[in-house]
Design an enzyme around this catalytic site. Structure first.
Site, short mmCIF file in Angstrom:
data_model
loop_
_atom_site.label_atom_id
_atom_site.label_comp_id
_atom_site.label_asym_id
_atom_site.label_seq_id
_atom_site.Cartn_x
_atom_site.Cartn_y
_atom_site.Cartn_z
N ASP A 142 0.84 -1.20 0.00
CA ASP A 142 0.00 0.00 0.00
C ASP A 142 0.87 1.25 0.00
O ASP A 142 1.81 1.37 0.81
CB ASP A 142 -0.90 -0.01 1.23
CG ASP A 142 -1.73 1.24 1.35
OD1 ASP A 142 -2.70 1.38 0.58
OD2 ASP A 142 -1.38 2.10 2.19
N ASP A 168 -0.80 9.02 -6.74
CA ASP A 168 -1.70 8.93 -7.89
C ASP A 168 -2.71 7.80 -7.66
O ASP A 168 -2.66 6.77 -8.32
CB ASP A 168 -0.86 8.68 -9.15
CG ASP A 168 -1.71 8.57 -10.41
OD1 ASP A 168 -2.86 9.07 -10.40
OD2 ASP A 168 -1.24 7.97 -11.38
#
Length: 285
Positions: A142, A168
């Site tokens: 993550d 992003d």
């Protein structure tokens, strides 16, 4: 998470993001000190625009396809198109570079890159695509958690005082994603206050972003710059009408360089009433 960037590679949002990303890299590498770059949602880093995924949406036709055909005379756009040509020279005429490829292209031998991707298949392809790039470490994890673990950046004996974090995310749950991103940015600034941070975000109805703008302007950064490209009026919540970047601690004169580039992108990629905006929501001291 089901998002796959292969369906959207090379679209108008990628064009905006990647023009600005190269401008940021060039500003950071203008000084000799080494640079660290963290790409939190890296995808696979390299795309084929003749793939079934890309052909299904056709989004690249109105993005990089149109820009290559018209090639506006702006130095930042020219820099970006040069990078796309270099990618295609290396990987074939239908290749499109994702942000990890552009970072590897723009940064120097002494610089280092960490690219994170949570989707297992995308992460595996990212690792394959950059297996021969010694400056890049690929992490199947993550990206927000990586910001906590990797900032402030230190690799071996090198402490990096300069660098860039590109965030992003897929924005599958838009309001929740803004909350995550703002929280991650606030924590990262406490850990690495001198870093430059760039958060990409989609625009459907710009007025719905007012709470985000207010929160961004209150960040504990030296400055906050908004760079937005709308390819059509933001009058429908059903479409991504444009996108933007929130850039915290932007390099000197980045706004002056981005403004004409985004205006040219709006003229080239936009429909009627397309627009661009480069504005300080927290001016530098």
């Amino acid at each position: 998470m089901n998002y796959r960037h292969a369906f959207h590679a090379g679209n108008h949002a990628d064009v905006l993001k990647h023009v600005a990303l190269l401008a940021l890299c060039d500003a950071l590498t203008a000084k000799p000190a080494p640079v660290f770059a963290l790409d939190t949602h890296a995808g696979r880093g390299l795309y084929a625009l003749d793939s079934n995924s890309a052909q299904r949406t056709g989004e690249a036709d109105d993005g990089i396809g149109r820009l290559v055909a018209e090639a506006p005379a702006d130095p930042l756009i020219g820099r970006y198109l040069q990078a796309v040509r270099a990618c295609r020279h290396e990987h074939g005429k239908h290749a499109y570079p994702g942000s990890p490829w552009l970072l590897a292209h723009a940064l120097r031998e002494q610089d280092r890159i960490a690219a994170c991707e949570l989707h297992p298949e995308e992460a595996a392809q990212l690792a394959t695509n950059f297996s021969r790039e010694p400056r890049m470490a690929v992490h199947a994890r993550d990206g927000y958690a990586a910001m906590k673990a990797m900032l402030p950046p230190r690799i071996g004996e090198t402490r990096y005082t300069r660098g860039l974090v590109l965030i992003d995310p897929p924005f599958e749950a838009q309001l929740e994603e803004f909350d995550k991103a703002i929280g991650a940015l606030r924590d990262a600034l406490a850990r690495w206050p001198q870093g430059c941070y760039a958060l990409w975000y989609p625009i459907k109805l710009r007025r719905s972003l007012q709470p985000f703008y207010r929160r961004a302007a209150a960040m504990p950064a030296k400055s906050a710059l908004i760079a937005e490209l709308l390819v059509r009026p933001d009058d429908s919540p059903l479409h991504m009408n444009g996108s933007g970047l929130l850039i915290l601690n932007a390099p000197f004169q980045l706004d002056a360089r981005l403004a004409p580039a985004l205006k040219a992108l709006a003229q080239t990629l936009g429909e009627r009433q397309a627009s661009a905006r480069v504005e300080w929501i927290m001016a530098p001291p």
